[in-house]
Design a protein around this motif. Structure first.
Motif, short mmCIF file in Angstrom:
data_model
loop_
_atom_site.label_atom_id
_atom_site.label_comp_id
_atom_site.label_asym_id
_atom_site.label_seq_id
_atom_site.Cartn_x
_atom_site.Cartn_y
_atom_site.Cartn_z
N THR A 1 0.83 -1.21 0.00
CA THR A 1 0.00 0.00 0.00
C THR A 1 0.86 1.25 0.00
OG1 THR A 1 -1.74 -1.17 1.21
CG2 THR A 1 -1.84 1.23 1.18
N MET A 2 1.89 1.25 0.81
CA MET A 2 2.78 2.41 0.88
C MET A 2 3.52 2.63 -0.44
SD MET A 2 4.36 2.09 4.74
CE MET A 2 5.35 3.57 4.53
N LEU A 3 3.94 1.54 -1.06
CA LEU A 3 4.65 1.66 -2.34
C LEU A 3 3.74 2.22 -3.42
CD1 LEU A 3 6.74 -1.64 -2.35
CD2 LEU A 3 7.61 0.68 -2.09
N TYR A 4 2.52 1.69 -3.49
CA TYR A 4 1.57 2.21 -4.48
C TYR A 4 1.27 3.68 -4.23
CZ TYR A 4 0.39 -2.36 -6.53
OH TYR A 4 0.41 -3.57 -7.20
N CYS A 5 1.05 4.03 -2.97
CA CYS A 5 0.76 5.43 -2.63
C CYS A 5 1.92 6.34 -3.00
CB CYS A 5 0.46 5.56 -1.14
SG CYS A 5 -1.20 5.06 -0.67
N MET A 6 3.12 5.88 -2.72
CA MET A 6 4.30 6.70 -3.04
C MET A 6 4.41 6.94 -4.54
SD MET A 6 8.30 5.93 -2.11
CE MET A 6 7.84 5.65 -0.40
N ALA A 7 4.14 5.90 -5.34
CA ALA A 7 4.21 6.04 -6.79
C ALA A 7 3.14 7.01 -7.30
CB ALA A 7 4.06 4.68 -7.46
N ILE A 8 1.94 6.92 -6.72
CA ILE A 8 0.85 7.80 -7.15
C ILE A 8 1.12 9.24 -6.74
CG2 ILE A 8 -1.60 8.31 -6.81
CD1 ILE A 8 -2.03 5.25 -6.63
N VAL A 9 1.64 9.44 -5.52
CA VAL A 9 2.04 10.79 -5.09
C VAL A 9 3.08 11.36 -6.03
CG1 VAL A 9 3.22 12.09 -3.28
CG2 VAL A 9 1.42 10.46 -2.67
#
Length: 237
Positions: A104-112
């Motif tokens: 979840t954190m990795l996906y969020c970081m990429a989207i940010v």
């Protein structure tokens, strides 16, 4: 057009040559040729894990050279996360990243990174908000919301960010990859026209070399011979 060092003509904010008529400057890109870029594009969105791995390795090389467009960097990041997510690949085995929080954190970081890197470059900070700038380039509103939630509130669910990663890749394809593919110099009909022109000029040159030492021919007669000879060598088309 790019040299062996990767110089290309471009007008876009993301080093994309999508409007040749308005191009007025040159920017440095990390790929050596458009064939290399197109091979990475094709492999990156293929269904073969091996091809995807090779494309990610090539993008890593590009990143080491610097001046990598943010759209390519973010695309590679999302694809790489999906390749570690057992939801997208059931054959991972021990290579799978099982921690839902970490995914979840990795996906969020990429989207940010996507929203900040792409949208921020297209807006004038004193005039429009990020949401308004995002609407102007048709970026999915889901990505804006996840960027806000991931930055200022609790992390979204893994199910939600997985869906967002799919929407992000679809948008990146239409916004960058497909447009750049269409804008590659000497593509499609341009290659055919160029080859026909070169072929005709070579035929013309061969004819004039043949009659170089011919004396006494009138201009009209020479023109008629040239046309007939080129048709014989190259065909009427």
């Amino acid at each position: 057009m790019e040299s062996l060092l990767g110089f290309m003509e471009t007008t876009s904010s993301f080093d994309v040559d999508v409007d040749v008529d308005r191009s007025c400057d040159y920017k440095l890109v990390p790929w050596l040729t458009w064939d290399e870029w197109d091979l990475v594009r094709d492999s990156l969105f293929s269904s073969s894990p091996h091809s995807i791995t090779l494309s990610l390795q090539r993008i890593t090389v590009w990143r080491s050279r610097g001046c990598l467009p943010i759209v390519i960097e973010v695309t590679a990041s999302i694809v790489e996360i999906q390749q570690k997510d057992p939801f997208f690949r059931v054959d991972l085995g021990d290579d799978a990243l099982d921690s839902e929080e970490m995914l979840t954190m990795l996906y969020c970081m990429a989207i940010v990174r996507l929203v900040n890197g792409v949208v921020e470059k297209t807006r004038k900070k004193t005039e429009v908000s990020i949401a308004e700038a995002a609407d102007a380039i048709n970026i999915p509103r889901m990505l804006i919301d996840i960027r806000h939630e991931g930055s200022h509130r609790d992390l979204p669910s893994l199910r939600l960010v997985r869906l967002a990663s799919i929407k992000a890749l679809d948008w990146l394809k239409s916004y960058y990859w497909e447009l750049q593919k269409k804008a590659i110099p000497f593509q499609s009909d341009g290659i055919g026209s160029l080859r026909k022109e070169i072929k005709y000029r070579l035929c013309e040159l061969a004819f004039w070399l043949k009659i170089k030492h011919t004396k006494g021919s009138s201009p009209s007669l020479a023109k008629g011979k040239r046309t007939k000879h080129c048709e014989q060598l190259c065909g009427r088309n």
